[in-house]
Write an enzyme that holds these catalytic residues in place. Structure first.
Site, PDB file in Angstrom:
ATOM      1  N   PRO A 159       0.930  -0.984   0.109  1.00 36.67           N
ATOM      2  CA  PRO A 159       0.191   0.057   0.599  1.00 36.67           C
ATOM      3  C   PRO A 159       0.874   1.131   0.172  1.00 36.67           C
ATOM      4  CG  PRO A 159       0.109  -1.039   1.624  1.00 36.67           C
ATOM      5  CD  PRO A 159       0.280  -1.928   1.100  1.00 36.67           C
TER       6      PRO A 159
ATOM      7  N   GLU B 282       1.457  -7.570   8.363  1.00 39.89           N
ATOM      8  CA  GLU B 282       2.042  -6.895   7.666  1.00 39.89           C
ATOM      9  C   GLU B 282       2.769  -5.926   7.158  1.00 39.89           C
ATOM     10  OE1 GLU B 282       0.808  -3.336  10.157  1.00 39.89           O
ATOM     11  OE2 GLU B 282      -0.108  -5.223  12.120  1.00 39.89           O
TER      12      GLU B 282
ATOM     13  N   ARG C 119      -3.414  -7.603 -20.839  1.00 33.00           N
ATOM     14  CA  ARG C 119      -3.528  -6.888 -21.688  1.00 33.00           C
ATOM     15  C   ARG C 119      -2.958  -6.608 -23.067  1.00 33.00           C
ATOM     16  NH1 ARG C 119      -7.517  -3.960 -21.916  1.00 33.00           N
ATOM     17  NH2 ARG C 119      -9.278  -5.307 -22.637  1.00 33.00           N
TER      18      ARG C 119
ATOM     19  N   ASP D  15      -9.712   0.996 -25.393  1.00 30.16           N
ATOM     20  CA  ASP D  15      -9.573   0.702 -23.934  1.00 30.16           C
ATOM     21  C   ASP D  15      -9.064   2.273 -22.951  1.00 30.16           C
ATOM     22  OD1 ASP D  15     -10.598  -1.001 -22.965  1.00 30.16           O
ATOM     23  OD2 ASP D  15      -9.254  -2.143 -22.834  1.00 30.16           O
TER      24      ASP D  15
HETATM   25  C1  LIG Z   1      -2.171  -5.823   5.801  1.00 31.15           C
HETATM   26  S1  LIG Z   1      -1.347  -5.252   5.029  1.00 31.15           S
HETATM   27  C2  LIG Z   1       0.279  -4.608   5.159  1.00 31.15           C
HETATM   28  C3  LIG Z   1      -0.105  -3.347   5.648  1.00 31.15           C
HETATM   29  C4  LIG Z   1       0.852  -2.249   6.417  1.00 31.15           C
HETATM   30  N1  LIG Z   1       1.353  -2.427   7.657  1.00 31.15           N
HETATM   31  C5  LIG Z   1       0.999  -0.347   5.676  1.00 31.15           C
HETATM   32  O1  LIG Z   1       0.191  -0.228   6.646  1.00 31.15           O
HETATM   33  O2  LIG Z   1       1.462  -0.811   4.821  1.00 31.15           O
HETATM   34  C6  LIG Z   1      -0.361  -6.767   3.745  1.00 31.15           C
HETATM   35  C7  LIG Z   1       0.263  -6.828   3.006  1.00 31.15           C
HETATM   36  O3  LIG Z   1      -0.832  -6.340   1.757  1.00 31.15           O
HETATM   37  C8  LIG Z   1      -1.004  -6.446   0.432  1.00 31.15           C
HETATM   38  N2  LIG Z   1      -1.688  -5.541   0.379  1.00 31.15           N
HETATM   39  C9  LIG Z   1      -2.365  -4.501   1.212  1.00 31.15           C
HETATM   40  N3  LIG Z   1      -2.983  -3.385   0.221  1.00 31.15           N
HETATM   41  C10 LIG Z   1      -2.476  -3.257  -0.849  1.00 31.15           C
HETATM   42  C11 LIG Z   1      -2.572  -2.396  -1.518  1.00 31.15           C
HETATM   43  N4  LIG Z   1      -3.320  -1.350  -2.058  1.00 31.15           N
HETATM   44  N5  LIG Z   1      -1.945  -2.735  -2.894  1.00 31.15           N
HETATM   45  C12 LIG Z   1      -1.148  -3.611  -2.978  1.00 31.15           C
HETATM   46  N6  LIG Z   1      -0.878  -4.485  -1.917  1.00 31.15           N
HETATM   47  C13 LIG Z   1      -1.720  -4.154  -0.763  1.00 31.15           C
HETATM   48  C14 LIG Z   1       1.081  -5.960   0.672  1.00 31.15           C
HETATM   49  O4  LIG Z   1       1.340  -6.782   0.006  1.00 31.15           O
HETATM   50  C15 LIG Z   1       1.643  -5.384   2.107  1.00 31.15           C
HETATM   51  O5  LIG Z   1       2.597  -6.425   2.508  1.00 31.15           O
END
Ligand SMILES: C[S@@+](CC[C@H](N)C(=O)[O-])C[C@H]1O[C@@H](n2cnc3c(N)ncnc32)[C@H](O)[C@@H]1O
Length: 415
Positions: free
Chosen positions: A85, A112, A150, A165
């Site tokens: 994220p 996490e 794609r 697209d």
């Molecule tokens: C619960 S999340 C961890 C969030 C992290 N503690 C933070 O707040 O940045 C667990 C995993 O989900 C994936 N993930 C969660 N949200 C994502 C997003 N918006 N885009 C890409 N990967 C995501 C990532 O691989 C991440 O390591």
């Protein structure tokens, strides 16, 4: 193209690898997707891959299983992505950048997230699929593989469908309809059932414009709008008479270099005609001579250049030229003046793009030579464009050839 997905939950991908367009692409060998089970690289026989977060908090994926899993698949051609994220927000530019790679490795986090040292040491790019937090990186990995696939030739049945697209040219797609032709009293637009391909294409282009302007005007800054303008675009190079300091009327000379270079820029960006305005008969004749010379050039010699120069036309006044455009297009053209100096009321390129799409008029963009455009020209046009600035103080003395190329690229360039 090959994708490798490193995950502690391989079962997520069972349906994904066997379903619909991605499933077919895998079966036909257009893309290769291998799933690497992180638990195969666990640190002990209990299958441990994670541990408590230092300083408190939830579980974090340890670096050793990630590193060993990566080592088993990575080559010189691999590009390593961690779905996070906190990464760059995934968009069409990133899709295109990834589609150009041979092998993309996607690391899925969970809990996490992953140990930061692994990210620092081994990851080329962190990608987020949006500003929200999911439980794991498996859905983002599927999103990334789906969007990138794609663009792999042959994955989407009709190649041209991708071109139309949303986001491909920076614009949104037009709306789509299917049978029945009347549903709940709502009819499919007449243009789509007319059987007239040109009418359908025109309607679709217009709807894409209307949608983009209404829903995502922010996209215009990077959009390639030329295919969405149904009217002609003209570039005018004005050799306007000005008074010199001795009170004499003087006119800058037409140069061969300007004619050649600007023609080629016009050709590149889909301009309908490049018009040179000069009150001097001898100079108009010179323009015609150059065009004729290239028209008569022996076959096979620089055909692209003669095609570009065939865009050239000479007029003796701005008024005559605009009248000619109006007659040709059956609509009065929108006139746009360019300037190297700051002028009150000048608009940025982004605004001009919006106006062009909204009004869908023919447009004539006027460029000056040596002294720039005369004041009376500025007062007679519909839009004045803000000067091109490079950030080096107030110095922006570009040649007109450069100014034309830069502005055409900002207006009609492919990003
Ligand atoms: C619960 S999340 C961890 C969030 C992290 N503690 C933070 O707040 O940045 C667990 C995993 O989900 C994936 N993930 C969660 N949200 C994502 C997003 N918006 N885009 C890409 N990967 C995501 C990532 O691989 C991440 O390591």
């Amino acid at each position: 193209m090959r994708f490798s997905i490193v995950t502690a939950f391989p079962e997520y991908f069972d349906a994904f690898l066997n379903t619909s367009i991605v499933g077919r692409a895998v079966k036909e060998g257009k893309i290769e997707i291998d799933i690497v089970n992180l638990r195969d690289y666990a640190i002990n026989s209990y299958g441990q891959i994670d541990d408590y977060s230092y300083g408190g908090g939830g579980m974090v994926i340890r670096p050793e299983p990630l590193y060993n899993a990566l080592k088993s698949i990575k080559s010189e051609k691999s590009f390593v992505v961690y779905t996070s994220p906190q990464g760059v927000v995934f968009n069409q530019d990133t899709v295109e950048a990834l589609a150009a790679k041979d092998h993309v490795i996607l690391i899925c986090g969970h809990y996490e997230g992953i140990d930061e040292r692994f990210a620092e040491k081994c990851v080329d790019l962190e990608i987020s699929i949006g500003d929200y937090v999911l439980t794991g990186g498996e859905l983002p990995a599927m999103v990334i593989v789906d969007a990138v696939s794609r663009l792999v030739p042959g994955v989407v049945g009709r190649g041209e469908a991708v071109l139309e697209d949303s986001f491909y040219r920076g614009m949104l797609d037009h709306p789509h309809y299917t049978r029945p032709s009347v549903w709940c009293g709502l009819e499919v637009p007449e243009e789509l059932v007319s059987g007239d391909h040109e009418k359908t294409a025109r309607w679709r282009r217009r709807q894409a414009v209307v949608r983009t302007l209404k829903r995502r005007p922010d996209l215009l800054a990077r959009a390639n709008i030329r295919p969405y303008l149904s009217q002609g675009v003209y570039v005018m190079l004005v050799h306007h008479p000005v008074l010199n300091k001795d009170g004499k009327t003087v006119t800058s000379a037409v140069t061969g270099l300007d004619l050649h270079d600007i023609s080629r820029s016009c050709m590149t960006y889909g301009i309908n005609k490049f018009i040179v305005v000069t009150p001097l008969k001898s100079q108009q004749e010179m323009v015609c001579k150059i065009v004729n010379h290239w028209e008569k050039a022996p076959e096979g010699l620089n055909p692209m250049r003669s095609e570009a120069l065939s865009l050239l036309k000479a007029f003796d006044s701005i008024e005559d030229c605009l009248a000619w455009i109006e007659k040709k297009e059956k609509k009065k053209p929108l006139t746009v003046a360019t300037t190297a100096k700051k002028r009150a009321g000048a608009l940025p390129v982004f605004e001009l793009k919006r106006i062009l799409l909204e009004r869908d008029l023919p447009v004539c963009i006027l460029f000056g030579t040596s002294w720039g455009l005369a004041d009376e020209v500025f007062s007679g046009v519909d839009v004045v464009l803000s000067p091109i600035l490079g950030g080096k103080g107030d110095y922006n003395h570009l040649s007109v050839r450069s100014a034309v190329a830069i502005l055409l690229d900002r207006l009609f360039g492919w990003r």
